[in-house]
Design an enzyme around this catalytic site. Structure first.
Site, PDB file in Angstrom:
ATOM      1  N   GLU A 184      74.477  63.683 105.374  1.00 55.76           N
ATOM      2  CA  GLU A 184      74.186  64.925 105.424  1.00 55.76           C
ATOM      3  C   GLU A 184      72.506  65.441 105.327  1.00 55.76           C
ATOM      4  OE1 GLU A 184      76.948  68.563 103.811  1.00 55.76           O
ATOM      5  OE2 GLU A 184      75.685  67.729 102.123  1.00 55.76           O
ATOM      6  N   GLU A 210      71.028  64.093 108.559  1.00 52.62           N
ATOM      7  CA  GLU A 210      71.320  65.447 109.391  1.00 52.62           C
ATOM      8  C   GLU A 210      70.254  66.417 109.110  1.00 52.62           C
ATOM      9  OE1 GLU A 210      74.985  68.411 111.010  1.00 52.62           O
ATOM     10  OE2 GLU A 210      75.099  66.952 109.271  1.00 52.62           O
ATOM     11  N   CYS A 224      81.655  70.409 103.074  1.00 49.69           N
ATOM     12  CA  CYS A 224      82.365  69.803 101.998  1.00 49.69           C
ATOM     13  C   CYS A 224      83.881  70.343 101.621  1.00 49.69           C
ATOM     14  CB  CYS A 224      81.685  69.202 100.787  1.00 49.69           C
ATOM     15  SG  CYS A 224      80.324  68.314 100.977  1.00 49.69           S
ATOM     16  N   SER A 229      77.056  71.715 108.698  1.00 51.80           N
ATOM     17  CA  SER A 229      76.689  70.157 109.004  1.00 51.80           C
ATOM     18  C   SER A 229      78.199  69.754 109.588  1.00 51.80           C
ATOM     19  CB  SER A 229      76.671  69.726 107.558  1.00 51.80           C
ATOM     20  OG  SER A 229      76.896  68.174 107.427  1.00 51.80           O
ATOM     21  N   LYS A 236      92.472  71.540 100.478  1.00 48.88           N
ATOM     22  CA  LYS A 236      92.435  69.930 101.145  1.00 48.88           C
ATOM     23  C   LYS A 236      93.789  69.588 101.718  1.00 48.88           C
ATOM     24  CE  LYS A 236      88.263  68.752  99.665  1.00 48.88           C
ATOM     25  NZ  LYS A 236      87.242  68.214 100.782  1.00 48.88           N
ATOM     26  N   GLU A 290      93.290  70.565 104.951  1.00 48.25           N
ATOM     27  CA  GLU A 290      92.247  69.798 105.842  1.00 48.25           C
ATOM     28  C   GLU A 290      92.917  68.572 105.960  1.00 48.25           C
ATOM     29  OE1 GLU A 290      87.581  68.657 104.794  1.00 48.25           O
ATOM     30  OE2 GLU A 290      89.090  67.877 103.383  1.00 48.25           O
ATOM     31  N   GLU A 328      91.551  67.548 114.181  1.00 48.46           N
ATOM     32  CA  GLU A 328      90.224  66.908 114.202  1.00 48.46           C
ATOM     33  C   GLU A 328      90.081  65.568 113.580  1.00 48.46           C
ATOM     34  OE1 GLU A 328      89.265  71.197 114.704  1.00 48.46           O
ATOM     35  OE2 GLU A 328      90.381  69.746 113.197  1.00 48.46           O
ATOM     36  N   CYS A 352      84.492  73.038  92.510  1.00 47.00           N
ATOM     37  CA  CYS A 352      85.819  72.373  92.499  1.00 47.00           C
ATOM     38  C   CYS A 352      86.201  72.422  91.057  1.00 47.00           C
ATOM     39  CB  CYS A 352      85.351  71.054  92.957  1.00 47.00           C
ATOM     40  SG  CYS A 352      85.000  70.991  94.627  1.00 47.00           S
TER      41      CYS A 352
END
Length: 573
Positions: A279, A282, A299, A319, A358, A361, A366, A498
């Protein structure tokens, strides 16, 4: 500030003008029972459990919304109060599915606790049968409306998040909570943050459990089951075993998971460090090549889904890095399997996470196959208890190599501002090798929005941090209007980050309304950081090994293939 003097159950109390009776009672160390009230979320006075007698008032008043007055005398436990509360509970139970033995919240349910305390007759009122099907349409949350008590806490929390995926439907006895037009939750704007789950005082909302799949994998002799644990879990898991809030239980946690008999237990903080390397690189590339800024962190899957559904025009600003969870899955299925001559088909990856999103996710096309299963803090605690492991009596153990060591920057990923701070440490050092600052205090703390600027290698780096989707929306609107210009923005869907995720332990109202949860949990992570020998991702020997042996350098072709991803617009009506 004008102070008001009153008495609560005979105890003199002095509080600021405008204070409610409920808040004033705490000054007298008296806890008035509530069901609909939740500090910072819900204060509507609808459940009628907090009714008290007060001079100057006609009849019983809802203490959560009724303000104090000079000379007021309040009685919280008169016979009239107790009878009212008992009847309220019995009326609620008349349409409540009383399946306590198999309920997720058994022995940790506000309705159960109050019913026992007030000696209710659960069958005093026979309500009309009103059966609603469970909503299991999403991969992350289950809604069982037959257990719902219409306290509205989930609705108000969803409104606070500015998602508005759920609301009240119908009237009278047939009123219930659901998505617009009674559609499944999967067809709503829900982003899976799970704040509704931790707001619910009963078992009407829960994560969609993956525990059975994990037990099955653990019992399969052909599978190498690998657990990896997110940064914030060490600061919250202990609460499920009656340890003080903010206790760091990392060593006991590893020991407990190992007794479930997986092949290995790894530290997800490693891929938090790996995320920072990718990151930060980037970000620097975007700054130097005039690519879309600000760059937003990626994230948090709840935040990602929020962008895809609500602000798809910002997708180029996200990102491309996968989250630490997905990076770890990719790392195991590629680098680790190759190094250990293991067929990825024989590996079953389990992430332990603080987040219900999550779970969604893991199933994104992808990134399908990176992580086989995600379980929440609550699910891990359940597995440990079911296995008969005496958590508090365990000696501390360490993660397995080669993914045991992580930096202080990786440790703080679970707190709002932690990703930003870890990224700034590394990005600033990459831009200016002489830059050695490790503590970026301006981006710390639980404030909803934080801003800072830093001069690095002649460039003024402007950053912002937001937690909670209401604050995220504010930041986004300011960026889109041109009111604010940033280089880098960290967003976490859950208020506080979190440590306050939708998969964290469900605590009693008396705790949630009186203890600063986010601060106490985050403190444990910052203590880990302060005690770390290495606090910057680029200085980690594990990260150095990974690039030297496998990835080559940050943002390399192989790194992009395995550690980065794409996002797409997903408008919801």
């Amino acid at each position: 500030m004008k102070m008001v003097n009153l008495k609560i159950n005979g105890t003199a109390v002095s509080v600021p003008e405008g204070t409610t009776i409920l808040e004033a009672a705490r000054k007298a160390h008296i806890e008035i029972p509530t069901l609909c009230f939740l500090k910072g979320i819900s204060c509507v006075g609808s459940c009628r459990m907090c009714l008290v007698e007060a001079t100057g008032a006609r009849g019983l008043v809802a203490s959560c919304v009724y303000p104090v007055a000079e000379g007021m005398e309040v009685q919280t436990n008169t016979e009239k109060c107790r009878k009212s509360r008992k009847m309220t509970l019995e009326l609620i139970l008349s349409k409540h599915k009383k399946k306590c033995l198999s309920c997720e919240r058994n022995r940790n349910c506000e309705l159960q606790r109050l019913s026992l305390g007030y000696s209710v007759d659960e069958d005093r009122f026979k309500g009309e049968d009103f059966v609603l099907p469970k909503d299991m349409s999403t991969p992350y949350i289950v809604r069982d409306n037959d257990k719902c008590i219409n306290c509205m806490r989930c609705v108000l929390d969803c409104q606070k998040q500015t998602v508005n995926a759920i609301g009240p439907i119908g009237r009278g006895f047939h009123s219930h909570i659901g998505s617009a037009f009674d559609r499944p939750l999967s067809e709503s704007p829900c982003v899976g943050c799970g704040q509704c789950v931790i707001a619910c005082p009963v078992g009407a909302l829960s994560e969609k459990s993956s525990v059975d799949q994990v037990w099955k994998a653990l019992g399969d002799p052909t599978k190498k089951v690998i657990f990896f644990v997110a940064p914030s879990i060490r600061a919250t898991l202990g609460e499920s075993f009656s340890l003080p809030i903010g206790t760091n239980v990392e060593g006991k946690m590893v020991a407990a998971i190992r007794r479930l008999n997986p092949y290995a237990v790894f530290n997800m903080d490693v891929t938090a460090d790996l995320t920072i390397m990718e990151e930060a690189t980037e970000l620097i590339s975007r700054i130097k090549t005039n690519k879309p800024l600000p760059m937003f962190t990626s994230c948090c899957p709840g935040w990602i889904k929020f962008v895809e559904q609500t602000y798809p025009e910002l997708i180029p600003n996200l990102s491309t890095c996968k989250s630490p969870q997905q990076m770890f899955g990719a790392l195991i299925k590629n680098y680790w399997c190759q190094k250990n001559s293991v067929d990825p088909k024989n590996v079953y990856t389990v992430s332990v996470i603080p987040c219900t999103a999550k779970k969604y996710e893991c199933e994104r096309p992808e990134m399908a196959g990176d992580v086989d299963c995600a379980i929440t803090t609550r699910e891990l605690a359940r597995m440990i208890k079911t296995a008969g492991i005496k958590f508090t009596e365990l000696e501390e153990e360490h993660y397995d190599n080669p993914f045991a060591f992580a930096t202080g920057g990786g440790n703080i990923f679970g707190a709002t501002g932690g990703v930003m701070e870890a990224a700034l440490r590394t990005a600033a050092h990459m831009l200016d090798g002489e830059f050695q600052v490790m503590d970026f205090f301006a981006v710390r703390g639980t404030k909803g929005i934080k801003e800072a600027t830093y001069l690095v290698a002649g460039h003024t780096l402007s950053v912002a941090v937001a937690s909670g989707l209401d604050n995220a929306r504010t930041i986004v609107e300011q960026v889109l209007s041109g009111e604010k210009k940033y280089d880098f923005v960290e967003i976490m869907a859950c208020p506080g980050g979190c440590v306050n995720g939708g998969g964290q332990p469900a605590l009693s109202d008396s705790v949630r309304n009186n203890v600063e949860l986010m601060e106490s949990r985050a403190k444990a992570l910052y203590n880990c950081d302060n005690n770390s020998e290495v606090r910057r991702a680029d200085s980690s020997p594990v990260i150095t090994m990974l690039y030297e042996e496998y990835y080559g350098f940050p943002n390399s072709r192989r790194a992009h293939e395995q550690l980065h991803t794409t996002y797409k617009a997903d408008k919801k009506i």
